[in-house]
Design a protein around this motif. Sequence first.
Motif, PDB file in Angstrom:
ATOM      1  N   SER A 110      -6.935 -10.757  -1.835  1.00 46.37           N
ATOM      2  CA  SER A 110      -8.321 -10.907  -2.290  1.00 46.37           C
ATOM      3  C   SER A 110      -9.014 -12.058  -1.560  1.00 46.37           C
ATOM      4  O   SER A 110     -10.180 -11.933  -1.168  1.00 46.37           O
ATOM      5  CB  SER A 110      -8.370 -11.120  -3.804  1.00 46.37           C
ATOM      6  OG  SER A 110      -7.585 -12.242  -4.162  1.00 46.37           O
TER       7      SER A 110
ATOM      8  N   VAL B 108     -12.259 -11.702   0.942  1.00 48.01           N
ATOM      9  CA  VAL B 108     -13.485 -12.492   0.726  1.00 48.01           C
ATOM     10  C   VAL B 108     -13.820 -13.290   1.977  1.00 48.01           C
ATOM     11  O   VAL B 108     -14.989 -13.340   2.393  1.00 48.01           O
ATOM     12  CB  VAL B 108     -13.325 -13.413  -0.508  1.00 48.01           C
ATOM     13  CG1 VAL B 108     -14.419 -14.461  -0.560  1.00 48.01           C
ATOM     14  CG2 VAL B 108     -13.329 -12.587  -1.782  1.00 48.01           C
TER      15      VAL B 108
ATOM     16  N   GLY C  36     -22.947 -14.542  -3.024  1.00 47.54           N
ATOM     17  CA  GLY C  36     -21.954 -13.956  -3.929  1.00 47.54           C
ATOM     18  C   GLY C  36     -20.533 -14.141  -3.432  1.00 47.54           C
ATOM     19  O   GLY C  36     -19.628 -14.455  -4.213  1.00 47.54           O
ATOM     20  N   LEU C  37     -20.322 -13.965  -2.138  1.00 47.11           N
ATOM     21  CA  LEU C  37     -18.979 -14.161  -1.579  1.00 47.11           C
ATOM     22  C   LEU C  37     -18.565 -15.631  -1.624  1.00 47.11           C
ATOM     23  O   LEU C  37     -17.380 -15.941  -1.833  1.00 47.11           O
ATOM     24  CB  LEU C  37     -18.929 -13.637  -0.141  1.00 47.11           C
ATOM     25  CG  LEU C  37     -18.994 -12.115  -0.021  1.00 47.11           C
ATOM     26  CD1 LEU C  37     -19.296 -11.704   1.416  1.00 47.11           C
ATOM     27  CD2 LEU C  37     -17.690 -11.489  -0.493  1.00 47.11           C
TER      28      LEU C  37
ATOM     29  N   GLY D 299     -17.505 -16.196  -5.105  1.00 45.77           N
ATOM     30  CA  GLY D 299     -16.186 -15.578  -5.281  1.00 45.77           C
ATOM     31  C   GLY D 299     -15.072 -16.413  -4.669  1.00 45.77           C
ATOM     32  O   GLY D 299     -13.992 -16.544  -5.253  1.00 45.77           O
ATOM     33  N   LYS D 300     -15.328 -16.998  -3.506  1.00 44.06           N
ATOM     34  CA  LYS D 300     -14.316 -17.848  -2.876  1.00 44.06           C
ATOM     35  C   LYS D 300     -14.061 -19.087  -3.722  1.00 44.06           C
ATOM     36  O   LYS D 300     -12.911 -19.502  -3.889  1.00 44.06           O
ATOM     37  CB  LYS D 300     -14.768 -18.249  -1.474  1.00 44.06           C
ATOM     38  CG  LYS D 300     -13.756 -19.099  -0.756  1.00 44.06           C
ATOM     39  CD  LYS D 300     -14.199 -19.457   0.650  1.00 44.06           C
ATOM     40  CE  LYS D 300     -13.190 -20.400   1.283  1.00 44.06           C
ATOM     41  NZ  LYS D 300     -13.593 -20.801   2.624  1.00 44.06           N
TER      42      LYS D 300
ATOM     43  N   GLN E 201     -14.356 -19.297  -6.942  1.00 44.39           N
ATOM     44  CA  GLN E 201     -13.582 -18.883  -8.115  1.00 44.39           C
ATOM     45  C   GLN E 201     -12.119 -18.659  -7.758  1.00 44.39           C
ATOM     46  O   GLN E 201     -11.227 -19.053  -8.505  1.00 44.39           O
ATOM     47  CB  GLN E 201     -14.180 -17.620  -8.722  1.00 44.39           C
ATOM     48  CG  GLN E 201     -15.480 -17.863  -9.437  1.00 44.39           C
ATOM     49  CD  GLN E 201     -16.082 -16.588  -9.994  1.00 44.39           C
ATOM     50  OE1 GLN E 201     -15.682 -15.490  -9.641  1.00 44.39           O
ATOM     51  NE2 GLN E 201     -17.062 -16.745 -10.875  1.00 44.39           N
TER      52      GLN E 201
END
Length: 120
Positions: free
Chosen positions: A4, A8, A86-87, A90-91, A93
């Motif tokens: 994942s 990302v 958004g990415l 996400g990174k 998180q």
Amino acid sequence: MPESMLMVQILKALAELALMFFLARGLLVLFFLPAPQKLEGNLIYGLFVKGTQPFVWFMRLITPRFVLDRHLPYAAFALLAVAWVGLSIGKLQLCGENPQQRGCEALARGGQTPAPAVPR
């Protein structure tokens, strides 16, 4: 590196590259604003158009027909910017879940670059 985080990072790098291509394309348009017909034969501008063409094509697929073709690069740039944000979130998180994984080194140091080693 978990899959994942790798996905990302690859998508984020692709979005960054496409955003840079769009910015460079826009700068060239600004430089050639007095004579836009000269852009058609410009090799560098042609490369930037080829690099951004897949994203503009994708925007044509997802936008309604009444959106003009000349507005599609702006919409593609905006969509890529939102995807990049958004990415990035996400990174963050993923790094929050496991700060020891590869790709989170700078975040684990608090954004600080390591001091250079002093030779003795």
